[in-house]
Design a protein around this motif. Structure first.
Motif, PDB file in Angstrom:
ATOM      1  N   PHE A 265       0.308  -3.958  -1.891  1.00  0.00           N
ATOM      2  CA  PHE A 265      -0.023  -2.673  -1.848  1.00  0.00           C
ATOM      3  C   PHE A 265      -0.819  -2.871  -4.023  1.00  0.00           C
ATOM      4  N   ALA A 266      -0.155  -3.345  -4.112  1.00  0.00           N
ATOM      5  CA  ALA A 266      -1.388  -3.764  -5.149  1.00  0.00           C
ATOM      6  C   ALA A 266      -2.995  -4.301  -4.916  1.00  0.00           C
ATOM      7  N   ARG A 267      -3.289  -5.027  -4.014  1.00  0.00           N
ATOM      8  CA  ARG A 267      -4.299  -5.399  -3.853  1.00  0.00           C
ATOM      9  C   ARG A 267      -5.099  -4.664  -3.156  1.00  0.00           C
ATOM     10  N   ILE A 268      -4.258  -3.396  -2.058  1.00  0.00           N
ATOM     11  CA  ILE A 268      -5.248  -2.181  -1.571  1.00  0.00           C
ATOM     12  C   ILE A 268      -5.731  -1.361  -2.811  1.00  0.00           C
ATOM     13  N   VAL A 269      -4.939  -1.079  -3.688  1.00  0.00           N
ATOM     14  CA  VAL A 269      -5.140  -0.398  -4.602  1.00  0.00           C
ATOM     15  C   VAL A 269      -6.302  -0.625  -5.221  1.00  0.00           C
ATOM     16  N   HIS A 270      -6.107  -2.066  -5.992  1.00  0.00           N
ATOM     17  CA  HIS A 270      -7.219  -2.558  -6.857  1.00  0.00           C
ATOM     18  C   HIS A 270      -8.263  -2.383  -6.478  1.00  0.00           C
ATOM     19  N   ARG A 271      -8.121  -2.858  -4.773  1.00  0.00           N
ATOM     20  CA  ARG A 271      -9.039  -3.524  -4.399  1.00  0.00           C
ATOM     21  C   ARG A 271     -10.144  -1.858  -4.225  1.00  0.00           C
TER      22      ARG A 271
ATOM     23  N   ALA B  48     -14.684   0.426  -6.209  1.00  0.00           N
ATOM     24  CA  ALA B  48     -15.284   1.744  -7.009  1.00  0.00           C
ATOM     25  C   ALA B  48     -16.312   1.229  -8.391  1.00  0.00           C
ATOM     26  N   LEU B  49     -15.782   0.812  -9.285  1.00  0.00           N
ATOM     27  CA  LEU B  49     -16.232   0.150 -10.694  1.00  0.00           C
ATOM     28  C   LEU B  49     -17.567  -0.531 -10.260  1.00  0.00           C
ATOM     29  N   LEU B  50     -16.975  -1.633  -9.637  1.00  0.00           N
ATOM     30  CA  LEU B  50     -18.463  -2.617  -9.449  1.00  0.00           C
ATOM     31  C   LEU B  50     -19.859  -1.441  -8.964  1.00  0.00           C
ATOM     32  N   ASP B  51     -19.340  -0.170  -8.333  1.00  0.00           N
ATOM     33  CA  ASP B  51     -20.255   0.680  -7.789  1.00  0.00           C
ATOM     34  C   ASP B  51     -20.843   1.463  -7.940  1.00  0.00           C
ATOM     35  N   GLY B  52     -20.203   1.361  -9.708  1.00  0.00           N
ATOM     36  CA  GLY B  52     -21.040   2.243 -10.289  1.00  0.00           C
ATOM     37  C   GLY B  52     -20.412   3.114  -9.968  1.00  0.00           C
ATOM     38  N   ALA B  53     -18.732   3.303 -10.313  1.00  0.00           N
ATOM     39  CA  ALA B  53     -17.749   4.584 -10.896  1.00  0.00           C
ATOM     40  C   ALA B  53     -18.028   4.694 -12.240  1.00  0.00           C
ATOM     41  N   ASP B  54     -18.059   5.909 -12.774  1.00  0.00           N
ATOM     42  CA  ASP B  54     -17.800   6.329 -14.390  1.00  0.00           C
ATOM     43  C   ASP B  54     -16.571   6.574 -14.923  1.00  0.00           C
TER      44      ASP B  54
ATOM     45  N   ARG C  60     -10.590  -9.237  -7.995  1.00  0.00           N
ATOM     46  CA  ARG C  60     -10.587  -9.069  -6.956  1.00  0.00           C
ATOM     47  C   ARG C  60     -10.156 -10.136  -5.727  1.00  0.00           C
ATOM     48  N   ARG C  61     -11.133 -11.237  -6.249  1.00  0.00           N
ATOM     49  CA  ARG C  61     -11.293 -12.186  -5.794  1.00  0.00           C
ATOM     50  C   ARG C  61      -9.591 -13.285  -5.830  1.00  0.00           C
ATOM     51  N   LEU C  62      -9.158 -13.151  -7.169  1.00  0.00           N
ATOM     52  CA  LEU C  62      -7.788 -13.785  -6.778  1.00  0.00           C
ATOM     53  C   LEU C  62      -6.126 -13.061  -6.016  1.00  0.00           C
ATOM     54  N   PHE C  63      -6.751 -11.579  -5.854  1.00  0.00           N
ATOM     55  CA  PHE C  63      -5.546 -10.555  -4.540  1.00  0.00           C
ATOM     56  C   PHE C  63      -6.272 -11.380  -3.324  1.00  0.00           C
ATOM     57  N   GLU C  64      -7.349 -11.018  -2.824  1.00  0.00           N
ATOM     58  CA  GLU C  64      -8.423 -11.787  -2.077  1.00  0.00           C
ATOM     59  C   GLU C  64      -7.321 -13.272  -1.469  1.00  0.00           C
ATOM     60  N   ALA C  65      -7.516 -14.070  -2.345  1.00  0.00           N
ATOM     61  CA  ALA C  65      -7.436 -15.468  -1.957  1.00  0.00           C
ATOM     62  C   ALA C  65      -5.416 -15.181  -2.238  1.00  0.00           C
TER      63      ALA C  65
END
Length: 199
Positions: free
Chosen positions: A15-21, A26-32, A86-91
């Protein structure tokens, strides 16, 4: 004024994976947003009273090495942290990688352009473990945090369980902003949980 919040993590929690994703996409997309990522060791949570703390026997825990490595990158190479996070969660959750294995972590760090030798040289000093412990204990002491993922903002904290990865960056942004708004703007709400799932 940016949305400001903190968020706990341990790479072992799906569930941490889902929330952190949601947060990272969003941050990588420019969320302020002004986000503080707070390591929180689930291994320590499960230490019984009277047992030796996991901090004193870190090799017994399957998640601490990854937390320490990530904290080094968060603090020393922040531009690479979000993609690595993100990569560590996906791995861990999409590929079944064993993040307690230094060789596996080295490969994942290198794939994100991080100097793995520098990271593990720092881990060997013990400073990252001290940081993980201090941040974990502060969250538990100050806001009664007991797990991941927990949002913290405005002197309040709430464990949040999202069920699905984001559809896109807009979905990610909407979900996170709603979570933080409920936490900060609706203090009367203590618990909101569906009685069943459509799945």
């Amino acid at each position: 004024m940016p949305l400001t919040f903190s968020l706990t993590w341990d790479y072992r929690c799906p569930f941490a994976r889902i929330v952190h994703r949601h947060v990272v996409d969003a941050l990588l997309d420019g969320a302020d947003w002004d986000v503080t990522f707070v390591p929180f060791c689930l291994g320590q949570v499960h230490v019984e009273p009277g047992e030796v703390p996991i901090w004193d026997r870190p090799d017994d825990d399957t998640g601490l090495l990854a937390l320490q490595a990530a904290v080094v990158v968060r603090d020393q190479d922040p531009d690479r942290f979000w993609p690595l996070h993100r990569r560590l969660f996906e791995a861990r959750h999409a590929e079944g990688a064993q993040l307690r294995d230094e060789a596996v972590l080295r490969q994942l760090l290198a794939a994100e352009g991080v100097d793995a030798d520098a990271v593990f040289t720092e881990v060997a000093t013990g400073r990252p473990l001290t940081t993980v412990r201090a941040e974990h204990e502060a969250a538990a002491r100050d806001l009664d945090v007991w797990g991941v993922p927990t949002f913290m903002a405005g002197g309040r904290a709430a464990f949040v369980r999202l069920m699905d990865l984001p559809h896109d960056a807009a979905d990610a942004r909407r979900s996170v902003e709603q979570c933080v708004t409920m936490l900060t703007d609706w203090p009367a709400l203590n618990e909101f949980k569906h009685t069943s799932l459509d799945r």
